[in-house]
Design a protein around this motif. Structure first.
Motif, PDB file in Angstrom:
ATOM      1  N   HIS A 100       0.019   0.859   8.705  1.00  0.00           N
ATOM      2  CA  HIS A 100      -0.335   1.554   7.466  1.00  0.00           C
ATOM      3  C   HIS A 100      -0.255   3.076   7.576  1.00  0.00           C
ATOM      4  O   HIS A 100      -0.467   3.771   6.587  1.00  0.00           O
ATOM      5  N   SER A 146      -3.185   0.460  -5.417  1.00  0.00           N
ATOM      6  CA  SER A 146      -3.534  -0.460  -4.326  1.00  0.00           C
ATOM      7  C   SER A 146      -3.043   0.023  -2.971  1.00  0.00           C
ATOM      8  O   SER A 146      -3.250  -0.660  -1.956  1.00  0.00           O
ATOM      9  N   VAL A 147      -2.397   1.198  -2.911  1.00  0.00           N
ATOM     10  CA  VAL A 147      -1.888   1.725  -1.643  1.00  0.00           C
ATOM     11  C   VAL A 147      -2.501   3.079  -1.333  1.00  0.00           C
ATOM     12  O   VAL A 147      -3.072   3.290  -0.270  1.00  0.00           O
ATOM     13  N   THR A 187       4.277   8.523  -0.837  1.00  0.00           N
ATOM     14  CA  THR A 187       4.010   8.012   0.511  1.00  0.00           C
ATOM     15  C   THR A 187       4.643   8.926   1.559  1.00  0.00           C
ATOM     16  O   THR A 187       4.102   9.079   2.663  1.00  0.00           O
ATOM     17  N   SER A 194       3.525  -2.495  -5.596  1.00  0.00           N
ATOM     18  CA  SER A 194       3.520  -1.136  -6.106  1.00  0.00           C
ATOM     19  C   SER A 194       4.929  -0.564  -6.038  1.00  0.00           C
ATOM     20  O   SER A 194       5.893  -1.297  -5.830  1.00  0.00           O
ATOM     21  N   LEU A 223       4.954  -2.424   2.997  1.00  0.00           N
ATOM     22  CA  LEU A 223       3.497  -2.309   2.831  1.00  0.00           C
ATOM     23  C   LEU A 223       3.044  -2.669   1.420  1.00  0.00           C
ATOM     24  O   LEU A 223       1.888  -3.051   1.225  1.00  0.00           O
ATOM     25  N   ASP A 224       3.934  -2.537   0.437  1.00  0.00           N
ATOM     26  CA  ASP A 224       3.512  -2.781  -0.955  1.00  0.00           C
ATOM     27  C   ASP A 224       4.565  -3.569  -1.729  1.00  0.00           C
ATOM     28  O   ASP A 224       4.656  -3.452  -2.949  1.00  0.00           O
ATOM     29  N   MET A 244       1.278   4.568  -6.975  1.00  0.00           N
ATOM     30  CA  MET A 244       1.088   3.762  -5.774  1.00  0.00           C
ATOM     31  C   MET A 244      -0.280   3.102  -5.777  1.00  0.00           C
ATOM     32  O   MET A 244      -1.069   3.210  -4.821  1.00  0.00           O
TER      33      MET A 244
END
Length: 219
Positions: free
Chosen positions: A134, A216-217, A170, A159, A154-155, A214
């Motif tokens: 992460h 939930s991230v 990110t 997302s 990761l998403d 983004m």
């Protein structure tokens, strides 16, 4: 065009239903109208790995294979210059096509790595992305970080990390993480009296673009 047939390995997912920008956007779904309302075009679900195209006198014929069939054996039975045998009389793709557009996505190119630095790839739905932690660091090569579309594992289907309006945030987060890790530079922050905390948090939630794209991230 006279008609358009679109083949896909899964059913259509509409982005306005899923909230995932990688699904079908409204601006591109005109084909659904002509399919559902006029029956001019068509959508067909199936594994495109089981399809093969034969060019016969400038026309493109679609051939299909059933589970357990060897494509080479089936091809050997087809006579040169003769359209392949239809799987059913009412096969939707029985007529030849003038053009076939292949848009099957992409695969991660790891040819620049040797055996000691080759990143481990993800599993299942994320198998085309490098496996990362992460903090965007490779899960098997310490000190190797990724930015951009290849961090979408990761998403994935959650997302917007696979697209510019998502991974620009990110990538910025990765920059701040590396500044802290390598140079001891703290993450940008402000100090406020506790009496202003609620209003500032609400304002930030309403106006912050990073965790809007983004969700939930980041956040």
């Amino acid at each position: 065009t006279n008609l358009i047939h679109m083949f896909s390995r899964s059913r259509v997912r509409l982005s306005w239903e899923t909230h995932y920008v990688g699904d079908l956007r409204a601006i591109n779904n005109g084909l659904l109208d002509t399919y559902q309302l006029k029956s001019l075009d068509g959508l067909l679900d199936g594994d495109v790995a089981d399809l093969k195209i034969h060019n016969i006198n400038g026309k493109l014929y679609l051939d299909t294979y059933y589970d357990g069939e060897d494509p080479d054996e089936v091809d050997a039975k087809n006579k040169p210059g003769v359209p392949p045998k239809l799987p059913t009389d009412n096969f939707a793709a029985r007529e030849p096509y003038d053009y076939v557009i292949r848009a099957l996505g992409w695969l991660f190119d790891n040819s620049i790595f040797d055996e000691t630095t080759a990143p481990q790839m993800g599993k299942h739905r994320t198998k085309k992305y490098p496996s990362i932690l992460h903090n965007y660091e490779s899960s098997n090569v310490p000190g190797m970080f990724f930015a951009g579309t290849c961090t979408h594992s990761l998403d994935f289907w959650k997302s917007a990390g696979g697209f510019i309006h998502g991974f620009r945030y990110t990538a910025r987060a990765l920059f701040h993480l590396l500044e802290w890790r390598n140079h001891g530079v703290p993450w940008p922050a402000v100090s406020l009296p506790t009496t202003q905390l609620l209003s500032v948090v609400v304002k930030r939630l309403n106006e912050g673009s990073g965790f809007y794209q983004m969700f939930s991230v980041l956040g």
